[in-house]
Enzyme design. Structure first.
Site, PDB file in Angstrom:
ATOM      1  N   TRP A  28       0.844  -1.208   0.000  1.00 44.62           N
ATOM      2  CA  TRP A  28       0.000   0.000   0.000  1.00 44.62           C
ATOM      3  C   TRP A  28       0.871   1.246   0.000  1.00 44.62           C
ATOM      4  O   TRP A  28       0.676   2.154  -0.809  1.00 44.62           O
ATOM      5  CB  TRP A  28      -0.925   0.027   1.219  1.00 44.62           C
ATOM      6  CG  TRP A  28      -1.870   1.201   1.184  1.00 44.62           C
ATOM      7  CD1 TRP A  28      -3.149   1.225   0.688  1.00 44.62           C
ATOM      8  CD2 TRP A  28      -1.595   2.554   1.634  1.00 44.62           C
ATOM      9  NE1 TRP A  28      -3.680   2.495   0.806  1.00 44.62           N
ATOM     10  CE2 TRP A  28      -2.751   3.329   1.373  1.00 44.62           C
ATOM     11  CE3 TRP A  28      -0.500   3.175   2.221  1.00 44.62           C
ATOM     12  CZ2 TRP A  28      -2.844   4.683   1.693  1.00 44.62           C
ATOM     13  CZ3 TRP A  28      -0.570   4.532   2.521  1.00 44.62           C
ATOM     14  CH2 TRP A  28      -1.733   5.273   2.265  1.00 44.62           C
ATOM     15  N   ASP A  48      -6.245  -0.846  -0.252  1.00 49.29           N
ATOM     16  CA  ASP A  48      -6.835   0.304   0.428  1.00 49.29           C
ATOM     17  C   ASP A  48      -8.282   0.006   0.826  1.00 49.29           C
ATOM     18  O   ASP A  48      -9.117  -0.366  -0.009  1.00 49.29           O
ATOM     19  CB  ASP A  48      -6.788   1.532  -0.491  1.00 49.29           C
ATOM     20  CG  ASP A  48      -7.258   2.789   0.211  1.00 49.29           C
ATOM     21  OD1 ASP A  48      -6.451   3.383   0.939  1.00 49.29           O
ATOM     22  OD2 ASP A  48      -8.433   3.151   0.031  1.00 49.29           O
ATOM     23  N   TYR A  54       1.204   4.030  -3.010  1.00 49.15           N
ATOM     24  CA  TYR A  54       0.835   5.420  -2.730  1.00 49.15           C
ATOM     25  C   TYR A  54       1.983   6.358  -3.105  1.00 49.15           C
ATOM     26  O   TYR A  54       1.768   7.426  -3.696  1.00 49.15           O
ATOM     27  CB  TYR A  54       0.481   5.569  -1.250  1.00 49.15           C
ATOM     28  CG  TYR A  54      -0.055   6.921  -0.860  1.00 49.15           C
ATOM     29  CD1 TYR A  54      -1.358   7.300  -1.172  1.00 49.15           C
ATOM     30  CD2 TYR A  54       0.741   7.838  -0.165  1.00 49.15           C
ATOM     31  CE1 TYR A  54      -1.848   8.543  -0.807  1.00 49.15           C
ATOM     32  CE2 TYR A  54       0.263   9.082   0.209  1.00 49.15           C
ATOM     33  CZ  TYR A  54      -1.038   9.432  -0.121  1.00 49.15           C
ATOM     34  OH  TYR A  54      -1.522  10.674   0.243  1.00 49.15           O
TER      35      TYR A  54
END
Length: 486
Positions: free
Chosen positions: A424, A444, A428
């Site tokens: 994640w 997410d 990002y």
């Protein structure tokens, strides 16, 4: 219509319409006048046999054409010449925009950063853009200097240095060679000075959902470093030895933003403009992206509601990566509080007139400082403190680069190898720091809820399967879902 292979008939039809949606997608070099123009130029449309279409301004200038003084190629939206090119050319163009060829380093040094040879890099540039890396860098300097002449009241010597020229003589020679007149004559005919205020105009391809951008950045603004107030975004900046602040606001009635800049000393401004363009994703073509996403499952209404949505970028890749780690397992507000403590404890105070009035007081601490910092003193749990230390050490030693010079896959592999950095966080960072339009944090929770429709949530693997249809714009799909279900 991108890359070096342009369909001349399609380009000429676009030129005849003067449709603003093609602005920045290509340039037309007119053999009968020796001038190259944007496709929105108000001049009489040249005859088809006199037109030569090129993907970037550098290709036209290298062939001996001069920039048009009516349509001002330097004022075009960010040219997407790198779309459809090789990944190596894309990364090289981003580094050139950031000033990689403005100092003493040459093409060989740039190629080394990209992991290729200089000869191979030149060959790639000629194949995809029709110009060499040096020609692209020189065109960028000349056009940015013309922009400064039109939009600021900087003295000629400062125009030369802030545009990236190493001397006033080189600046004068380049401007005379390209425009066939001295810089002073170009300034006297522009009539667009802004007094003593240093302000830059940042054009983009409409529409732009400025409210959504500000809302996203406001929630994540680092206290003391960033601030959102009214219709403006402000932050502290450092370029080499120059320190200061920048304020960005929309220009009413124009497809452009205005950046007001206050620096402690003169510094090249083209890298600053390039960073701001990445921060606000001004190089995106929201119309083309929206057309591809609007018909996809779960996105139809979201895309219709936010036609100008962008993926917010980052001023500094390291800063964004640290902020992402701080946000693990806490709310957005909690991460913002931790970030504020971090810069207050480890950041450099910024003595800048007017900045403190906006709440801007610190520069974000450099990687070398955070590599050995005891971050538990700001309330950060031990595991996350060690993750920030490891990230900072990797960046400080150069083993991890967050400037886009590495292949994205290589950067993500190195990120995920760090303690405390999972898929994640890596995705990002890829979305915002590396500007990867297809990055997608499939784990997410908010994205899974957005597509759950009150039923059991899709697993990350199921979400990835759904998102296959959204390629290569999965980052934009994620922003649409986040905005729609905020």
């Amino acid at each position: 219509m991108v890359g070096a292979e342009l369909d001349a008939d399609v380009c000429y039809r676009a030129l005849r319409t003067r449709d603003g949606r093609f602005d920045g997608r290509f340039f037309v070099a007119v053999r009968s006048t020796g001038v190259y123009c944007r496709p929105v130029c108000p001049a009489r449309t040249p005859r088809r046999e006199n037109c030569w279409f090129v993907p970037c301004a550098a290709a036209a200038q290298e062939a001996g054409f001069r920039p048009c003084l009516r349509c001002r190629p330097e004022a075009a939206p960010g040219t997407p010449a790198w779309q459809g090119t090789s990944a190596t050319v894309s990364r090289a163009l981003a580094l050139i925009e950031a000033g990689a060829l403005d100092g003493g380093d040459g093409v060989e040094a740039l190629a080394a950063r990209l992991g290729v040879g200089g000869r191979h890099l030149r060959r790639l540039f000629l194949r995809h853009l029709g110009a060499t890396p040096i020609a692209v860098a020189q065109t960028r300097r000349v056009l940015f200097a013309k922009k400064l002449l039109d939009e600021t009241a900087l003295p000629m010597a400062e125009v030369a240095s802030t545009a990236g020229f190493t001397s006033l003589r080189r600046f004068n020679d380049a401007m005379r060679r390209v425009y066939a007149r001295p810089p002073s004559a170009l300034r006297s005919s522009a009539g667009a000075l802004e007094g003593s205020e240093l302000a830059l105009r940042l054009p983009y391809r409409a529409p732009l959902d400025w409210a959504a951008l500000l809302a996203f950045l406001a929630l994540r603004a680092i206290p003391g470093v960033e601030a959102v107030s009214g219709n403006a975004y402000r932050r502290t900046v450092q370029l080499g030895e120059a320190r200061g602040a920048v304020e960005v606001t929309p220009i009413e009635g124009e497809a452009a933003l205005r950046a007001r800049i206050s620096l402690s000393r003169s510094a090249p401004l083209a890298p600053l403009a390039a960073r701001l363009r990445r921060l606000f994703d001004l190089g995106a073509d929201p119309g083309a992206i929206g057309d591809q996403l609007a018909g996809q499952r779960g996105l139809r209404q979201a895309v219709r509601d936010r036609p100008g949505l962008r993926v917010p970028g980052a001023w500094c890749g390291f800063e964004l990566a640290v902020r992402a780690i701080l946000g693990q397992q806490v709310s957005v507000a909690g991460a913002t509080t931790l970030a504020g403590r971090l810069v207050e404890r480890f950041g450099d105070p910024l003595p800048c007139a007017g900045a403190a009035d906006s709440g801007l007081r610190f520069l974000f601490p450099p990687a070398a400082v955070l590599a050995d910092a005891d971050l538990t003193r700001i309330g950060l749990p031990g595991a996350r403190a060690r993750a920030v230390n490891a990230l900072a050490a990797a960046v400080a030693t150069g083993s991890l680069r967050l400037d886009g010079s590495e292949a994205p896959e290589e950067t993500l592999t190195k990120l995920e190898a760090l303690p405390g950095v999972g898929p994640w966080t890596a995705q990002y960072v890829a979305m915002r720091a590396l500007g990867q339009p297809d990055a997608f944090p499939a784990s997410d929770l908010a994205l899974r809820r957005a597509l759950g429709h009150g039923q059991s949530l899709p697993t990350p693997r199921e979400l990835e399967a759904i998102a296959e249809a959204w390629r290569p714009w999965r980052a934009y799909a994620a922003l649409h879902l986040w905005s729609a279900h905020a």
